[in-house]
Design an enzyme around this catalytic site. Structure first.
Site, short mmCIF file in Angstrom:
data_model
loop_
_atom_site.label_atom_id
_atom_site.label_comp_id
_atom_site.label_asym_id
_atom_site.label_seq_id
_atom_site.Cartn_x
_atom_site.Cartn_y
_atom_site.Cartn_z
N GLY A 117 -4.93 -11.16 1.61
CA GLY A 117 -3.67 -11.28 2.35
C GLY A 117 -3.77 -11.06 3.85
O GLY A 117 -2.77 -11.19 4.56
N ALA A 118 -4.97 -10.76 4.34
CA ALA A 118 -5.11 -10.49 5.78
C ALA A 118 -4.76 -11.72 6.61
O ALA A 118 -4.04 -11.63 7.62
CB ALA A 118 -6.54 -10.04 6.09
N GLY A 119 -5.26 -12.89 6.19
CA GLY A 119 -4.95 -14.13 6.91
C GLY A 119 -3.48 -14.47 6.85
O GLY A 119 -2.90 -14.95 7.83
N ASP A 120 -2.84 -14.19 5.70
CA ASP A 120 -1.41 -14.46 5.56
C ASP A 120 -0.59 -13.52 6.45
O ASP A 120 0.43 -13.93 7.02
CB ASP A 120 -0.99 -14.29 4.11
CG ASP A 120 -1.75 -15.22 3.18
OD1 ASP A 120 -2.12 -16.33 3.62
OD2 ASP A 120 -1.98 -14.85 2.01
#
Length: 368
Positions: free
Chosen positions: A304-307
């Site tokens: 979820g880091a990119g999101d």
């Protein structure tokens, strides 16, 4: 009436907010609200809406870190799907967001609808399929840093969203219409995706595209490359990773500015972003290009880091559509987005780890 469009208790509606009010009193409240929406301030608030289109599913992650799927002793369920993660990320930051997509008419589907509702994401664009199940994915982060995916979609409900099921009015309200590439893999969802983009574009929305390559879901690498690039020149904002640059360009150096500018930056594009994980990000516009360094943290789970990064930048772009014309403001916004991504990796899970605006500012203040 399409069965999957029937109202469910898990989807918020204005009538259920006032279940015990007499009808005339309820009608007066609604009419008052509609009048307020006509004011410049309220109208502007509506136009800061980010509508996220695509998949929402259940991720099953190993109960222990650093093992392959085969080695995992047990799994824990968690909400997943990049577009839904972005929608929650924006809402947590105080922005306005909505999700459009399809899940199964099953307990997992209802759970996902509830999670969006509890996170103040407008879920009125969700549809429930009575024949197909909610998508499932088993995801692990191995000790060597490689992510491993195993998907169950044969077909899953998200692949079966029809154009007739689109919430057109919701799409027309979007200042930003955000999507990925997974919804381009199979029909009828592919045609629905393209139709939704056309509605958003005609309504003046900014089209935001996060490639989010999941190669195992495509029939072949060539099909993936062709499908991803089929809508490339329609996007106003594109975000890719370094690996995705290499894949899309057939093996070129992802750190070479000339590769990005000559092969991926198209004439209508306003902002091109390259996420580099802990190292930060690069940005390209028609006027300038540069790099914003990342923020150092102790990583626990990169899911979820990119999101979170995408949610961070879109939450600012939604209220400042000229952001890509001011390099100083853009760099500040990207620093904020980097911090959003960094905070997510300090906790387990994607949606549970999405930070609030206050948490991000507190973190940045501590970093000095």
């Amino acid at each position: 009436m399409i069965e999957s469009q029937q109202f469910h208790p898990h989807i918020s509606s204005s009538r259920t907010l006032f279940p015990k009010l007499p009808y005339l009193q309820f009608l007066c409240i609604v009419l008052t609200y509609m009048v307020e929406l006509e004011s410049p301030t309220s109208g502007e608030a509506m136009r800061s809406l980010v509508v996220c289109f695509g998949e929402m599913l259940i991720d099953f992650v190993p109960s222990v870190s650093g093992v392959s799927l085969a080695e995992a002793p047990a799994f824990e369920k968690a909400p997943g799907g990049a577009p839904a993660n972005v929608a929650v990320g924006i809402s947590r930051l105080g922005g306005s967001s909505a999700f459009i997509g399809k899940v199964g008419d099953d307990e997992f589907g209802y759970m996902l609808a509830d999670i969006l509702k509890k996170n103040n994401v407008n879920n009125s664009g969700m549809r429930f399929d009575h024949k197909a199940r909610t998508a499932l994915a088993f995801v692990s982060l191995k000790s060597d840093g490689e992510r491993e995916f195993l998907f169950f979609r044969n077909p899953s409900a998200d692949m079966l969203l029809h154009e007739s099921e689109l919430d057109v009015d919701l799409i027309k309200q979007a200042r930003i219409f955000h999507f990925g590439s997974i919804s381009l893999i199979e029909e009828p969802c592919k045609s629905t995706h393209i139709a939704a983009m056309a509605i958003a574009k005609k309504s003046g929305s900014i089209l935001s595209y996060d490639v989010n390559l999941r190669l195992p879901l495509w029939p072949s690498p060539d099909a993936a490359r062709e499908g991803i690039m089929s809508i490339w020149d329609q996007a106003d904002v594109i975000k890719v990773s370094e690996d995705e640059i290499t894949f899309l360009t057939g093996g070129d150096d992802p750190y070479d500015d000339n590769v990005v500018l000559k092969k991926l930056f198209h004439p209508k594009l306003k902002l091109f972003l390259v996420s580099e994980g802990a190292q930060g990000c690069r940005y390209y516009t028609k006027q300038f290009k540069g790099r914003v360094p990342g923020v150092k943290v102790k990583s626990i789970d990169t899911t979820g880091a990119g999101d979170a990064f995408v949610g961070g930048i879109l939450s600012i772009l939604a209220s400042n559509k000229d952001l890509y014309n001011d390099e100083a403001q853009l760099r500040e916004a990207l620093h904020f987005a980097n911090a959003c991504g960094a905070l997510v990796v300090t906790k387990k899970g994607a949606i549970p780890a999405m930070p609030t605006k206050e948490e991000v500012y507190r973190f940045l203040k501590q970093e000095g």
